[in-house]
Design a protein around this motif. Structure first.
Motif, PDB file in Angstrom:
ATOM      1  N   LEU A  23       0.871  -1.186   0.000  1.00  0.00           N
ATOM      2  CA  LEU A  23       0.000   0.000   0.000  1.00  0.00           C
ATOM      3  C   LEU A  23       0.901   1.228   0.000  1.00  0.00           C
ATOM      4  CD1 LEU A  23      -1.639  -2.302   1.798  1.00  0.00           C
ATOM      5  CD2 LEU A  23      -3.161  -0.385   2.242  1.00  0.00           C
ATOM      6  N   LEU A  24       0.734   2.108  -0.966  1.00  0.00           N
ATOM      7  CA  LEU A  24       1.512   3.338  -0.988  1.00  0.00           C
ATOM      8  C   LEU A  24       0.764   4.390  -0.168  1.00  0.00           C
ATOM      9  CD1 LEU A  24       2.740   3.474  -4.709  1.00  0.00           C
ATOM     10  CD2 LEU A  24       3.648   2.193  -2.743  1.00  0.00           C
ATOM     11  N   PRO A  25       1.447   4.940   0.847  1.00  0.00           N
ATOM     12  CA  PRO A  25       0.725   5.751   1.825  1.00  0.00           C
ATOM     13  C   PRO A  25       0.324   7.145   1.336  1.00  0.00           C
ATOM     14  CG  PRO A  25       3.036   5.668   2.378  1.00  0.00           C
ATOM     15  CD  PRO A  25       2.861   4.762   1.200  1.00  0.00           C
ATOM     16  N   ARG A  67       2.608  10.415 -15.221  1.00  0.00           N
ATOM     17  CA  ARG A  67       2.942  10.500 -13.788  1.00  0.00           C
ATOM     18  C   ARG A  67       2.864   9.148 -13.095  1.00  0.00           C
ATOM     19  NH1 ARG A  67      -1.395  15.268 -12.246  1.00  0.00           N
ATOM     20  NH2 ARG A  67      -0.712  16.746 -13.839  1.00  0.00           N
ATOM     21  N   TYR A  68       2.415   8.116 -13.801  1.00  0.00           N
ATOM     22  CA  TYR A  68       2.052   6.856 -13.136  1.00  0.00           C
ATOM     23  C   TYR A  68       2.634   5.633 -13.845  1.00  0.00           C
ATOM     24  CZ  TYR A  68      -1.583   9.886 -11.194  1.00  0.00           C
ATOM     25  OH  TYR A  68      -2.254  10.909 -10.569  1.00  0.00           O
ATOM     26  N   GLY A  69       2.463   4.466 -13.170  1.00  0.00           N
ATOM     27  CA  GLY A  69       2.607   3.202 -13.873  1.00  0.00           C
ATOM     28  C   GLY A  69       1.325   2.985 -14.653  1.00  0.00           C
ATOM     29  N   VAL A  70       1.455   2.502 -15.901  1.00  0.00           N
ATOM     30  CA  VAL A  70       0.281   2.346 -16.769  1.00  0.00           C
ATOM     31  C   VAL A  70       0.179   0.888 -17.200  1.00  0.00           C
ATOM     32  CG1 VAL A  70      -0.809   3.110 -18.929  1.00  0.00           C
ATOM     33  CG2 VAL A  70       0.588   4.711 -17.595  1.00  0.00           C
ATOM     34  N   VAL A  86       4.002  -0.324 -17.943  1.00  0.00           N
ATOM     35  CA  VAL A  86       5.181   0.521 -18.116  1.00  0.00           C
ATOM     36  C   VAL A  86       5.109   1.675 -17.121  1.00  0.00           C
ATOM     37  CG1 VAL A  86       4.006   1.625 -20.077  1.00  0.00           C
ATOM     38  CG2 VAL A  86       6.451   1.955 -19.803  1.00  0.00           C
ATOM     39  N   GLU A  87       6.283   2.025 -16.575  1.00  0.00           N
ATOM     40  CA  GLU A  87       6.339   3.086 -15.568  1.00  0.00           C
ATOM     41  C   GLU A  87       6.520   4.448 -16.240  1.00  0.00           C
ATOM     42  OE1 GLU A  87       5.756   2.838 -12.384  1.00  0.00           O
ATOM     43  OE2 GLU A  87       6.460   4.778 -11.653  1.00  0.00           O
ATOM     44  N   LYS A  88       5.646   5.359 -15.918  1.00  0.00           N
ATOM     45  CA  LYS A  88       5.697   6.751 -16.368  1.00  0.00           C
ATOM     46  C   LYS A  88       6.082   6.893 -17.854  1.00  0.00           C
ATOM     47  CE  LYS A  88       6.470   8.456 -11.696  1.00  0.00           C
ATOM     48  NZ  LYS A  88       6.930   7.345 -10.865  1.00  0.00           N
ATOM     49  N   PRO A  89       5.249   6.339 -18.737  1.00  0.00           N
ATOM     50  CA  PRO A  89       5.563   6.438 -20.173  1.00  0.00           C
ATOM     51  C   PRO A  89       5.296   7.848 -20.702  1.00  0.00           C
ATOM     52  CG  PRO A  89       3.393   5.488 -19.859  1.00  0.00           C
ATOM     53  CD  PRO A  89       3.959   5.699 -18.486  1.00  0.00           C
ATOM     54  N   THR A 130      -4.213   3.608 -14.851  1.00  0.00           N
ATOM     55  CA  THR A 130      -2.982   3.818 -14.087  1.00  0.00           C
ATOM     56  C   THR A 130      -3.005   3.081 -12.755  1.00  0.00           C
ATOM     57  OG1 THR A 130      -3.857   5.819 -13.087  1.00  0.00           O
ATOM     58  CG2 THR A 130      -2.592   6.079 -15.121  1.00  0.00           C
ATOM     59  N   ILE A 131      -1.810   2.713 -12.303  1.00  0.00           N
ATOM     60  CA  ILE A 131      -1.623   2.017 -11.023  1.00  0.00           C
ATOM     61  C   ILE A 131      -1.765   3.054  -9.913  1.00  0.00           C
ATOM     62  CG2 ILE A 131       0.081   0.781  -9.625  1.00  0.00           C
ATOM     63  CD1 ILE A 131       1.326  -0.202 -12.309  1.00  0.00           C
ATOM     64  N   ASN A 132      -2.654   2.774  -8.946  1.00  0.00           N
ATOM     65  CA  ASN A 132      -2.911   3.811  -7.937  1.00  0.00           C
ATOM     66  C   ASN A 132      -2.432   3.462  -6.527  1.00  0.00           C
ATOM     67  OD1 ASN A 132      -4.804   2.068  -7.023  1.00  0.00           O
ATOM     68  ND2 ASN A 132      -6.577   3.190  -7.767  1.00  0.00           N
ATOM     69  N   ILE A 181      14.985   2.161  -9.041  1.00  0.00           N
ATOM     70  CA  ILE A 181      14.576   0.748  -9.176  1.00  0.00           C
ATOM     71  C   ILE A 181      13.055   0.719  -9.012  1.00  0.00           C
ATOM     72  CG2 ILE A 181      14.768  -1.567  -8.175  1.00  0.00           C
ATOM     73  CD1 ILE A 181      17.667  -0.734  -7.370  1.00  0.00           C
ATOM     74  N   GLN A 182      12.370   0.341 -10.088  1.00  0.00           N
ATOM     75  CA  GLN A 182      10.915   0.485 -10.147  1.00  0.00           C
ATOM     76  C   GLN A 182      10.209  -0.847  -9.899  1.00  0.00           C
ATOM     77  OE1 GLN A 182       9.401   3.274 -10.249  1.00  0.00           O
ATOM     78  NE2 GLN A 182      10.856   4.752 -11.098  1.00  0.00           N
ATOM     79  N   LEU A 183       9.206  -0.804  -9.040  1.00  0.00           N
ATOM     80  CA  LEU A 183       8.364  -1.988  -8.811  1.00  0.00           C
ATOM     81  C   LEU A 183       7.663  -2.391 -10.111  1.00  0.00           C
ATOM     82  CD1 LEU A 183       7.039  -4.034  -6.890  1.00  0.00           C
ATOM     83  CD2 LEU A 183       5.357  -2.287  -6.290  1.00  0.00           C
ATOM     84  N   THR A 184       7.249  -1.400 -10.888  1.00  0.00           N
ATOM     85  CA  THR A 184       6.556  -1.697 -12.153  1.00  0.00           C
ATOM     86  C   THR A 184       7.438  -2.543 -13.069  1.00  0.00           C
ATOM     87  OG1 THR A 184       5.384   0.391 -11.960  1.00  0.00           O
ATOM     88  CG2 THR A 184       5.359  -0.639 -14.129  1.00  0.00           C
ATOM     89  N   ASP A 185       8.748  -2.286 -13.082  1.00  0.00           N
ATOM     90  CA  ASP A 185       9.646  -3.056 -13.965  1.00  0.00           C
ATOM     91  C   ASP A 185       9.724  -4.514 -13.517  1.00  0.00           C
ATOM     92  OD1 ASP A 185      10.052  -0.762 -15.390  1.00  0.00           O
ATOM     93  OD2 ASP A 185      12.023  -0.302 -14.536  1.00  0.00           O
TER      94      ASP A 185
END
Ligand code: G1P
Length: 294
Positions: A129-131, A172-175, A195-198, A208-210, A234-238
Protein backbone atom coordinates in the motif's frame (compact mmCIF):
# COMPACT_ATOMS: atom_id res chain seq x y z
CA UNK A 1 -4.63 -18.54 0.32
CA UNK A 2 -4.53 -16.28 3.34
CA UNK A 3 -3.00 -12.88 2.70
CA UNK A 4 -1.56 -11.65 5.98
CA UNK A 5 1.24 -9.18 5.27
CA UNK A 6 1.43 -5.71 3.77
CA UNK A 7 4.49 -3.61 3.05
CA UNK A 8 4.02 0.14 3.37
CA UNK A 9 6.98 2.20 2.16
CA UNK A 10 7.31 5.37 4.25
CA UNK A 11 10.92 6.39 3.62
CA UNK A 12 10.17 9.14 1.09
CA UNK A 13 11.32 12.73 1.61
CA UNK A 14 7.91 14.30 1.01
CA UNK A 15 9.35 16.97 -1.26
CA UNK A 16 5.99 17.75 -2.89
CA UNK A 17 4.45 18.85 0.41
CA UNK A 18 7.34 20.91 1.78
CA UNK A 19 7.69 22.92 3.95
CA UNK A 20 4.95 21.07 5.90
CA UNK A 21 6.96 17.83 5.80
CA UNK A 22 10.32 19.30 6.83
CA UNK A 23 10.28 18.17 10.47
CA UNK A 24 7.34 15.74 10.45
CA UNK A 25 6.92 12.81 8.06
CA UNK A 26 4.36 13.56 5.34
CA UNK A 27 2.62 10.33 6.39
CA UNK A 28 1.92 11.98 9.78
CA UNK A 29 0.09 14.95 8.29
CA UNK A 30 -3.55 14.73 9.39
CA UNK A 31 -6.55 14.17 7.19
CA UNK A 32 -9.28 15.45 9.52
CA UNK A 33 -8.39 13.77 12.84
CA UNK A 34 -5.95 11.02 11.88
CA UNK A 35 -2.56 11.00 10.19
CA UNK A 36 -2.64 9.80 6.58
CA UNK A 37 -0.77 6.61 7.58
CA UNK A 38 -3.52 5.67 10.06
CA UNK A 39 -6.16 5.85 7.31
CA UNK A 40 -3.97 3.57 5.17
CA UNK A 41 -3.26 1.04 7.94
CA UNK A 42 -6.96 0.92 8.86
CA UNK A 43 -7.71 0.15 5.20
CA UNK A 44 -5.20 -2.74 5.28
CA UNK A 45 -6.58 -4.11 8.56
CA UNK A 46 -10.16 -3.92 7.25
CA UNK A 47 -9.03 -6.09 4.32
CA UNK A 48 -7.73 -8.79 6.69
CA UNK A 49 -4.04 -7.83 6.90
CA UNK A 50 -2.48 -8.64 10.28
CA UNK A 51 1.24 -7.98 9.68
CA UNK A 52 2.26 -4.49 8.63
CA UNK A 53 5.85 -3.87 7.58
CA UNK A 54 6.85 -0.21 7.40
CA UNK A 55 9.89 0.51 5.25
CA UNK A 56 11.23 3.59 6.92
CA UNK A 57 14.35 5.69 7.50
CA UNK A 58 15.92 7.92 10.13
CA UNK A 59 13.84 10.90 11.22
CA UNK A 60 10.53 9.10 10.79
CA UNK A 61 10.15 7.30 14.10
CA UNK A 62 7.01 9.30 14.95
CA UNK A 63 5.16 6.96 12.57
CA UNK A 64 6.04 3.96 14.75
CA UNK A 65 5.35 5.96 17.93
CA UNK A 66 1.84 6.73 16.69
CA UNK A 67 0.96 3.03 16.71
CA UNK A 68 2.70 2.27 20.01
CA UNK A 69 1.61 2.86 23.60
CA UNK A 70 1.82 6.41 25.01
CA UNK A 71 1.75 5.45 28.66
CA UNK A 72 1.64 8.95 30.23
CA UNK A 73 -1.11 10.18 27.91
CA UNK A 74 -3.20 7.08 28.46
CA UNK A 75 -2.80 7.23 32.26
CA UNK A 76 -3.76 10.91 32.27
CA UNK A 77 -6.83 10.40 30.08
CA UNK A 78 -7.91 7.44 32.25
CA UNK A 79 -7.44 9.51 35.44
CA UNK A 80 -9.65 12.26 33.99
CA UNK A 81 -12.27 9.76 32.84
CA UNK A 82 -11.93 10.86 29.18
CA UNK A 83 -12.77 7.39 27.97
CA UNK A 84 -13.80 8.12 24.38
CA UNK A 85 -10.55 9.98 23.67
CA UNK A 86 -8.62 7.28 25.50
CA UNK A 87 -10.09 4.63 23.20
CA UNK A 88 -9.13 6.67 20.13
CA UNK A 89 -5.46 6.73 21.14
CA UNK A 90 -5.21 3.31 22.75
CA UNK A 91 -6.59 0.87 20.22
CA UNK A 92 -5.45 2.34 16.95
CA UNK A 93 -4.96 -1.15 15.57
CA UNK A 94 -6.52 -4.33 16.99
CA UNK A 95 -4.36 -6.48 19.28
CA UNK A 96 -3.87 -9.19 16.66
CA UNK A 97 -2.17 -6.74 14.27
CA UNK A 98 1.59 -6.29 14.46
CA UNK A 99 3.48 -3.36 13.02
CA UNK A 100 7.20 -3.76 12.44
CA UNK A 101 9.71 -1.52 10.74
CA UNK A 102 12.70 -2.14 8.50
CA UNK A 103 15.03 0.54 7.21
CA UNK A 104 15.79 1.64 3.70
CA UNK A 105 19.28 3.07 3.96
CA UNK A 106 19.42 4.57 0.47
CA UNK A 107 16.62 6.19 -1.54
CA UNK A 108 16.97 3.98 -4.62
CA UNK A 109 13.29 3.85 -5.60
CA UNK A 110 10.00 2.12 -4.80
CA UNK A 111 11.20 -1.29 -6.02
CA UNK A 112 14.22 -1.08 -3.72
CA UNK A 113 12.03 -0.02 -0.78
CA UNK A 114 9.80 -3.08 -1.27
CA UNK A 115 12.86 -5.34 -1.51
CA UNK A 116 13.90 -4.07 1.95
CA UNK A 117 10.90 -6.02 3.31
CA UNK A 118 11.97 -9.31 1.65
CA UNK A 119 13.25 -10.99 4.82
CA UNK A 120 9.92 -10.45 6.58
CA UNK A 121 7.89 -11.67 3.61
CA UNK A 122 9.78 -14.92 3.05
CA UNK A 123 7.97 -16.99 0.44
CA UNK A 124 4.46 -15.63 1.01
CA UNK A 125 2.46 -13.43 -1.32
CA UNK A 126 2.06 -9.93 0.06
CA UNK A 127 0.22 -6.65 -0.32
CA UNK A 128 1.79 -3.23 -0.93
CA UNK A 129 0.00 0.00 0.00
CA UNK A 130 1.51 3.34 -0.99
CA UNK A 131 0.73 5.75 1.82
CA UNK A 132 0.40 8.89 -0.33
CA UNK A 133 -2.78 7.55 -1.83
CA UNK A 134 -5.99 7.47 0.16
CA UNK A 135 -8.62 5.16 -1.32
CA UNK A 136 -12.06 6.42 -0.35
CA UNK A 137 -14.91 3.89 -0.38
CA UNK A 138 -17.39 5.85 1.72
CA UNK A 139 -20.94 4.46 1.54
CA UNK A 140 -19.79 1.34 -0.32
CA UNK A 141 -20.46 -2.03 1.29
CA UNK A 142 -16.84 -3.19 0.85
CA UNK A 143 -13.57 -1.37 0.33
CA UNK A 144 -11.77 -1.78 -2.96
CA UNK A 145 -8.85 -3.42 -1.17
CA UNK A 146 -11.16 -6.05 0.40
CA UNK A 147 -12.73 -6.77 -2.99
CA UNK A 148 -9.27 -7.04 -4.50
CA UNK A 149 -8.18 -9.49 -1.78
CA UNK A 150 -11.24 -11.59 -2.64
CA UNK A 151 -10.31 -11.51 -6.34
CA UNK A 152 -6.79 -12.68 -5.39
CA UNK A 153 -8.17 -15.49 -3.22
CA UNK A 154 -10.55 -16.67 -5.92
CA UNK A 155 -8.08 -16.51 -8.81
CA UNK A 156 -4.75 -17.12 -7.07
CA UNK A 157 -3.39 -14.28 -9.22
CA UNK A 158 -1.63 -11.09 -8.17
CA UNK A 159 -3.87 -8.03 -8.40
CA UNK A 160 -2.89 -4.43 -9.17
CA UNK A 161 -5.45 -1.72 -8.44
CA UNK A 162 -5.95 0.67 -11.35
CA UNK A 163 -8.07 3.65 -12.26
CA UNK A 164 -8.53 5.63 -15.45
CA UNK A 165 -7.01 9.13 -15.54
CA UNK A 166 -7.10 11.81 -18.26
CA UNK A 167 -4.61 10.84 -20.98
CA UNK A 168 -2.52 13.99 -20.37
CA UNK A 169 -1.67 12.72 -16.84
CA UNK A 170 -0.55 9.16 -17.66
CA UNK A 171 3.14 10.10 -17.60
CA UNK A 172 2.94 10.50 -13.79
CA UNK A 173 2.05 6.86 -13.14
CA UNK A 174 2.61 3.20 -13.87
CA UNK A 175 0.28 2.35 -16.77
CA UNK A 176 -1.22 -1.06 -17.57
CA UNK A 177 -2.69 -2.49 -20.73
CA UNK A 178 -5.26 -5.31 -20.62
CA UNK A 179 -5.13 -6.08 -24.36
CA UNK A 180 -7.56 -3.24 -24.91
CA UNK A 181 -10.27 -4.87 -22.73
CA UNK A 182 -12.59 -2.35 -21.10
CA UNK A 183 -12.25 -3.57 -17.47
CA UNK A 184 -15.38 -2.62 -15.54
CA UNK A 185 -15.18 -1.11 -12.02
CA UNK A 186 -15.09 -3.89 -9.42
CA UNK A 187 -13.71 -6.42 -11.95
CA UNK A 188 -10.27 -7.77 -12.82
CA UNK A 189 -8.65 -8.59 -16.17
CA UNK A 190 -5.29 -10.05 -17.18
CA UNK A 191 -2.57 -7.49 -17.78
CA UNK A 192 -0.80 -7.76 -21.15
CA UNK A 193 1.91 -5.19 -20.42
CA UNK A 194 2.79 -2.39 -18.04
CA UNK A 195 5.18 0.52 -18.12
CA UNK A 196 6.34 3.09 -15.57
CA UNK A 197 5.70 6.75 -16.37
CA UNK A 198 5.56 6.44 -20.17
CA UNK A 199 5.62 9.50 -22.44
CA UNK A 200 1.94 10.37 -23.13
CA UNK A 201 2.13 9.36 -26.79
CA UNK A 202 3.61 5.95 -25.91
CA UNK A 203 1.22 5.03 -23.07
CA UNK A 204 -0.61 1.77 -23.82
CA UNK A 205 -3.83 3.01 -22.12
CA UNK A 206 -5.06 5.49 -19.52
CA UNK A 207 -5.44 2.82 -16.78
CA UNK A 208 -2.98 3.82 -14.09
CA UNK A 209 -1.62 2.02 -11.02
CA UNK A 210 -2.91 3.81 -7.94
CA UNK A 211 -0.83 2.36 -5.13
CA UNK A 212 -2.53 -0.88 -4.01
CA UNK A 213 -0.98 -4.19 -5.00
CA UNK A 214 -1.27 -7.88 -4.10
CA UNK A 215 1.90 -9.49 -5.34
CA UNK A 216 3.32 -12.99 -5.70
CA UNK A 217 6.35 -13.74 -3.51
CA UNK A 218 8.37 -14.22 -6.71
CA UNK A 219 8.38 -10.42 -7.21
CA UNK A 220 11.01 -10.18 -4.43
CA UNK A 221 13.35 -12.45 -6.42
CA UNK A 222 12.81 -10.39 -9.55
CA UNK A 223 13.43 -7.12 -7.67
CA UNK A 224 16.92 -8.34 -6.73
CA UNK A 225 17.84 -8.18 -10.42
CA UNK A 226 15.79 -5.13 -11.43
CA UNK A 227 17.98 -2.39 -12.87
CA UNK A 228 17.23 1.32 -12.40
CA UNK A 229 14.47 2.44 -14.77
CA UNK A 230 12.30 5.57 -15.01
CA UNK A 231 13.87 8.49 -13.12
CA UNK A 232 17.02 6.38 -12.50
CA UNK A 233 15.13 4.48 -9.74
CA UNK A 234 14.58 0.75 -9.18
CA UNK A 235 10.91 0.49 -10.15
CA UNK A 236 8.36 -1.99 -8.81
CA UNK A 237 6.56 -1.70 -12.15
CA UNK A 238 9.65 -3.06 -13.96
CA UNK A 239 9.77 -6.14 -11.70
CA UNK A 240 6.05 -6.71 -12.33
CA UNK A 241 6.62 -6.33 -16.08
CA UNK A 242 9.35 -9.00 -15.81
CA UNK A 243 6.93 -11.27 -13.93
CA UNK A 244 4.50 -11.02 -16.87
CA UNK A 245 7.05 -12.92 -19.00
CA UNK A 246 6.57 -15.99 -16.76
CA UNK A 247 3.17 -15.54 -15.11
CA UNK A 248 -0.12 -13.65 -14.93
CA UNK A 249 -1.08 -10.53 -13.02
CA UNK A 250 -4.49 -8.92 -13.11
CA UNK A 251 -5.58 -5.29 -13.08
CA UNK A 252 -8.42 -4.61 -10.63
CA UNK A 253 -10.48 -1.57 -11.64
CA UNK A 254 -11.39 0.30 -8.44
CA UNK A 255 -14.89 1.53 -7.63
CA UNK A 256 -14.04 4.28 -5.13
CA UNK A 257 -12.00 7.42 -5.48
CA UNK A 258 -8.34 8.18 -4.72
CA UNK A 259 -6.84 11.27 -3.14
CA UNK A 260 -3.11 11.81 -3.56
CA UNK A 261 -1.98 13.28 -0.23
CA UNK A 262 1.59 13.46 -1.51
CA UNK A 263 0.75 16.73 -3.25
CA UNK A 264 -0.79 19.89 -1.79
CA UNK A 265 -4.01 20.03 -3.84
CA UNK A 266 -4.78 16.32 -3.35
CA UNK A 267 -4.11 16.65 0.38
CA UNK A 268 -6.54 19.57 0.67
CA UNK A 269 -9.20 17.70 -1.33
CA UNK A 270 -8.82 14.70 0.99
CA UNK A 271 -9.38 16.90 4.02
CA UNK A 272 -12.55 18.38 2.50
CA UNK A 273 -14.01 15.02 1.46
CA UNK A 274 -13.08 13.13 4.64
CA UNK A 275 -14.28 16.14 6.68
CA UNK A 276 -17.65 15.99 4.90
CA UNK A 277 -17.85 12.25 5.63
CA UNK A 278 -16.94 12.52 9.32
CA UNK A 279 -19.98 12.87 11.64
CA UNK A 280 -17.97 15.11 13.97
CA UNK A 281 -17.14 17.70 11.31
CA UNK A 282 -19.66 17.17 8.46
CA UNK A 283 -22.37 19.68 9.39
CA UNK A 284 -20.16 22.62 10.26
CA UNK A 285 -17.88 22.02 7.25
CA UNK A 286 -20.89 21.76 4.91
CA UNK A 287 -22.31 25.02 6.28
CA UNK A 288 -18.92 26.70 5.91
CA UNK A 289 -18.54 25.56 2.27
CA UNK A 290 -22.09 26.65 1.41
CA UNK A 291 -21.34 30.10 2.81
CA UNK A 292 -18.23 30.58 0.71
CA UNK A 293 -18.49 33.17 -2.04
CA UNK A 294 -16.35 31.59 -4.71
C1 G1P B 1 4.53 5.09 -7.75
C2 G1P B 1 4.58 3.93 -8.75
C3 G1P B 1 3.63 4.19 -9.91
C4 G1P B 1 2.23 4.45 -9.38
C5 G1P B 1 2.26 5.60 -8.38
C6 G1P B 1 0.90 5.77 -7.73
O1 G1P B 1 5.07 6.24 -8.37
O2 G1P B 1 5.90 3.77 -9.20
O3 G1P B 1 3.61 3.08 -10.77
O4 G1P B 1 1.37 4.76 -10.46
O5 G1P B 1 3.20 5.35 -7.32
O6 G1P B 1 0.92 6.85 -6.84
P1 G1P B 1 5.52 7.54 -7.52
O7 G1P B 1 4.26 8.28 -7.21
O8 G1P B 1 6.22 7.04 -6.30
O9 G1P B 1 6.43 8.31 -8.44
Amino acid sequence: MPLTTAIIPVAGLGTRVLPASKAIPKEMMPVVDKPVIQHVIEEAVAAGITEIVLVTRSGKSSIEDHFGCHYELEAELARKGKNAILESVRNIVPNNVTITAVRQHKALGLGHAILCGAAVIGDSDFAVLLPDMLVNNHAQSATDLSTMVKAYQESGLGQIMVEPVPMEHVDRYGVVDCSGIDVQPGRSANIAQMVEKPPIDEAPSNLTINGRYILPARIMELLKDTKPGAGGEIQLTDAMADFLKEGTLQAFHMQGKTYDCGNKAGYLQANVIYGLQNPETADSLKAFIKGLEL
